[in-house]
Scaffold this motif. Structure first.
Motif, mmCIF file in Angstrom:
data_model
loop_
_atom_site.group_PDB
_atom_site.id
_atom_site.type_symbol
_atom_site.label_atom_id
_atom_site.label_comp_id
_atom_site.label_asym_id
_atom_site.label_seq_id
_atom_site.Cartn_x
_atom_site.Cartn_y
_atom_site.Cartn_z
ATOM 1 N N THR A 1 0.850 -1.190 0.000
ATOM 2 C CA THR A 1 0.000 0.000 0.000
ATOM 3 C C THR A 1 0.883 1.237 0.000
ATOM 4 O O THR A 1 2.017 1.220 0.473
ATOM 5 C CB THR A 1 -0.940 0.033 1.224
ATOM 6 O OG1 THR A 1 -0.159 -0.017 2.408
ATOM 7 C CG2 THR A 1 -1.935 -1.110 1.204
ATOM 8 N N ALA B 1 -10.097 2.121 1.161
ATOM 9 C CA ALA B 1 -11.040 2.926 1.931
ATOM 10 C C ALA B 1 -10.934 2.605 3.415
ATOM 11 O O ALA B 1 -10.684 1.464 3.789
ATOM 12 C CB ALA B 1 -12.461 2.659 1.447
ATOM 13 N N PRO B 2 -11.103 3.628 4.251
ATOM 14 C CA PRO B 2 -11.091 3.350 5.687
ATOM 15 C C PRO B 2 -12.226 2.400 6.033
ATOM 16 O O PRO B 2 -13.282 2.438 5.396
ATOM 17 C CB PRO B 2 -11.293 4.719 6.325
ATOM 18 C CG PRO B 2 -11.791 5.607 5.249
ATOM 19 C CD PRO B 2 -11.398 5.003 3.937
ATOM 20 N N PRO B 3 -12.011 1.500 7.007
ATOM 21 C CA PRO B 3 -13.079 0.558 7.359
ATOM 22 C C PRO B 3 -14.312 1.300 7.858
ATOM 23 O O PRO B 3 -14.196 2.274 8.588
ATOM 24 C CB PRO B 3 -12.474 -0.304 8.463
ATOM 25 C CG PRO B 3 -11.264 0.425 8.923
ATOM 26 C CD PRO B 3 -10.848 1.377 7.846
ATOM 27 N N SER B 4 -15.466 0.849 7.406
ATOM 28 C CA SER B 4 -16.705 1.485 7.860
ATOM 29 C C SER B 4 -17.060 0.948 9.237
ATOM 30 O O SER B 4 -16.746 -0.182 9.589
ATOM 31 C CB SER B 4 -17.834 1.213 6.871
ATOM 32 O OG SER B 4 -18.057 -0.164 6.780
ATOM 33 N N ARG B 5 -17.712 1.780 9.992
ATOM 34 C CA ARG B 5 -18.113 1.373 11.341
ATOM 35 C C ARG B 5 -19.473 0.686 11.293
ATOM 36 O O ARG B 5 -20.376 1.134 10.608
ATOM 37 C CB ARG B 5 -18.197 2.576 12.265
ATOM 38 C CG ARG B 5 -16.851 3.188 12.503
ATOM 39 C CD ARG B 5 -16.961 4.224 13.583
ATOM 40 N NE ARG B 5 -15.635 4.607 13.957
ATOM 41 C CZ ARG B 5 -15.225 4.675 15.203
ATOM 42 N NH1 ARG B 5 -16.040 4.390 16.190
ATOM 43 N NH2 ARG B 5 -14.006 5.040 15.481
ATOM 44 N N THR C 1 0.836 5.678 0.496
ATOM 45 C CA THR C 1 0.137 6.852 0.979
ATOM 46 C C THR C 1 0.323 7.937 -0.075
ATOM 47 O O THR C 1 1.439 8.349 -0.360
ATOM 48 C CB THR C 1 0.706 7.317 2.332
ATOM 49 O OG1 THR C 1 0.571 6.247 3.267
ATOM 50 C CG2 THR C 1 -0.033 8.531 2.845
ATOM 51 N N TRP D 1 -8.124 2.416 -4.164
ATOM 52 C CA TRP D 1 -8.290 3.091 -2.887
ATOM 53 C C TRP D 1 -8.518 2.069 -1.791
ATOM 54 O O TRP D 1 -9.394 1.207 -1.899
ATOM 55 C CB TRP D 1 -9.449 4.063 -2.985
ATOM 56 C CG TRP D 1 -9.672 4.912 -1.765
ATOM 57 C CD1 TRP D 1 -8.719 5.478 -0.975
ATOM 58 C CD2 TRP D 1 -10.922 5.307 -1.222
ATOM 59 N NE1 TRP D 1 -9.303 6.206 0.024
ATOM 60 C CE2 TRP D 1 -10.659 6.119 -0.099
ATOM 61 C CE3 TRP D 1 -12.237 5.055 -1.586
ATOM 62 C CZ2 TRP D 1 -11.666 6.686 0.673
ATOM 63 C CZ3 TRP D 1 -13.243 5.619 -0.829
ATOM 64 C CH2 TRP D 1 -12.958 6.418 0.288
ATOM 65 N N THR E 1 -3.671 16.440 3.285
ATOM 66 C CA THR E 1 -4.178 15.136 3.694
ATOM 67 C C THR E 1 -3.637 14.088 2.738
ATOM 68 O O THR E 1 -3.054 14.414 1.707
ATOM 69 C CB THR E 1 -5.725 15.097 3.695
ATOM 70 O OG1 THR E 1 -6.183 15.376 2.373
ATOM 71 C CG2 THR E 1 -6.309 16.101 4.668
ATOM 72 N N ALA F 1 -4.253 9.729 1.289
ATOM 73 C CA ALA F 1 -5.145 8.572 1.183
ATOM 74 C C ALA F 1 -4.289 7.351 0.879
ATOM 75 O O ALA F 1 -3.257 7.443 0.229
ATOM 76 C CB ALA F 1 -6.176 8.786 0.081
ATOM 77 N N ARG F 2 -4.744 6.193 1.353
ATOM 78 C CA ARG F 2 -4.004 4.956 1.126
ATOM 79 C C ARG F 2 -4.556 4.245 -0.104
ATOM 80 O O ARG F 2 -5.770 4.142 -0.283
ATOM 81 C CB ARG F 2 -4.105 4.048 2.347
ATOM 82 C CG ARG F 2 -3.332 4.603 3.532
ATOM 83 C CD ARG F 2 -3.550 3.788 4.791
ATOM 84 N NE ARG F 2 -3.521 2.359 4.557
ATOM 85 C CZ ARG F 2 -2.511 1.553 4.906
ATOM 86 N NH1 ARG F 2 -1.455 2.048 5.488
ATOM 87 N NH2 ARG F 2 -2.588 0.261 4.681
#
Length: 85
Positions: A34, A76-80, A36, A74, A49, A51-52
């Motif tokens: 990955t 994406a950040p993990p969703s909650r 950045t 992308w 900012t 993004a990964r």
């Protein structure tokens, strides 16, 4: 990082797919992992900012370009979970 269009002059070998850098071209020197990627600022006063993005085996071809671009997807950040899990 560069904002050159796919048919413009550049030494880029990868393209970001999805996320805040979608369509942006860059140069990478790795085959796996990955990265950045700095997100382009909308104004000079905006905070920097990033993004990964994951390096993939997928390649994207453009008409008039001999070599395909490496696809960076992308991460994406993990969703909650709405239930707190």
């Amino acid at each position: 990082m560069t904002g050159d269009p796919p048919d413009g002059p550049h030494d880029c070998n990868a393209i970001c797919l999805g996320g805040p850098c979608h369509g942006m071209l860059t140069h990478i020197d790795q085959d796996i992992g990955t990265l950045t990627i700095p997100v382009p600022r909308r104004s000079p006063s905006a905070p920097q900012t990033s993004a990964r993005y994951r390096v993939t085996r997928e390649r994207v071809r453009y008409f008039g370009r001999a070599e395909p671009y490496i696809a960076l997807h992308w991460a994406a950040p993990p969703s909650r979970c709405p239930y707190g899990h």
